[in-house]
Design a protein around this motif. Sequence first.
Motif, PDB file in Angstrom:
ATOM      1  N   CYS A 152      18.055 -39.191  28.275  1.00  0.00           N
ATOM      2  CA  CYS A 152      18.267 -39.805  26.716  1.00  0.00           C
ATOM      3  C   CYS A 152      16.838 -40.426  26.268  1.00  0.00           C
ATOM      4  N   SER A 153      15.922 -39.880  27.084  1.00  0.00           N
ATOM      5  CA  SER A 153      14.456 -40.369  26.407  1.00  0.00           C
ATOM      6  C   SER A 153      14.173 -39.843  25.034  1.00  0.00           C
ATOM      7  N   LYS A 212      18.016 -43.838  21.492  1.00  0.00           N
ATOM      8  CA  LYS A 212      17.721 -43.299  22.492  1.00  0.00           C
ATOM      9  C   LYS A 212      17.556 -44.214  23.790  1.00  0.00           C
ATOM     10  N   GLN A 244      16.844 -34.134  20.035  1.00  0.00           N
ATOM     11  CA  GLN A 244      17.322 -32.828  20.826  1.00  0.00           C
ATOM     12  C   GLN A 244      17.899 -31.821  19.784  1.00  0.00           C
ATOM     13  N   SER A 253      16.567 -38.988  21.509  1.00  0.00           N
ATOM     14  CA  SER A 253      17.828 -38.987  20.750  1.00  0.00           C
ATOM     15  C   SER A 253      18.685 -37.765  20.773  1.00  0.00           C
TER      16      SER A 253
END
Length: 327
Positions: A73-74, A66, A80, A76
């Motif tokens: 993209c905070s 991430k 998610q 991965s």
Amino acid sequence: MGYVAVCTDEDEIKRLGRRDIVVSWRGTVTYLEWIYDLKDILHSPNFTNDPSIKMELGFYDLYTKKEDTCNFCSFSAREQVLAEIKRLLDYYDGEEISITITGHSLGAALAIITAYDIAELGVNIVNDGRVTHKIPITVYSFGGPRVGNLKFKERCEELGVKVLRVINIHDKVPTVPGIFANEKLQFQKYLEETVSFPWSYAHVGVELTLDHTHSPFLKPASDLGCAHNLEAHLHLLDGYHGKGQRFCLANKRDIALVNKDSNFLKKEYGVPPHWRQDENKGMVKNNDGRWVLPERARVEAHPHDISYHLNKILKIATGSSQLKQAQ
């Protein structure tokens, strides 16, 4: 990279006998993804305490890495997708559920990793207060490469992950990665069936082998890109009725889709090659009858409750680990 969907059609749920959650991963698009695809190194993931289970490093990185400086993209890809599956399982608690995961090429590799991850963590194990049971996990892989070693394959089978790998026999992607050249694939198959080497890549699941030369609509092309094309795989699947049977399109899937991103159809069908243009994706017809790009609402970075569901998964994984140690 993909999406998570859930069946809400009551007729379809009745036909299936359950509500299906679908995870779909796309194939390789960006240059960075190509670089990750080429990381042909076996790596021990941290999904389990068994160091003998290994997967290809590039696929693992794409799934788990991430970027904290990016709003999207905070978390991965792994975090998610696991959080969304957990949210849906909680939302439809008490119903009969199944999880289907699919993908093409790189997406096929990520589909198998996702299925293994869900099963290894025990996210698919539910307790209705009286009995504990496993939610079935099925993978439909199209033109997928090998993902892990023999121990990875064996562990997927042990966890009950079902995989159907759809391949075109002329496609080279399913023959990689591996330690042997193409002309020695039969030897590798022999080794995979008889000897368990930790450094030997192995396919997971059952293979459905298709052949694009059996389709009367396609050129006998030697182009590797055509042989690997997803729409070509779907076209071949539509016309397949068993080994040695006549090719006949069962669902009348439009053959024009084959040339969406290739030049694979024979010229007499009059379909232009590479007709899809990404900049026109999602166009709608306005009141004047013209096709225009619609205005789209700004997409939020992440659901607000993603951390909440990740913490619930962490508790499941911790409990499962403690149970294994006690046993």
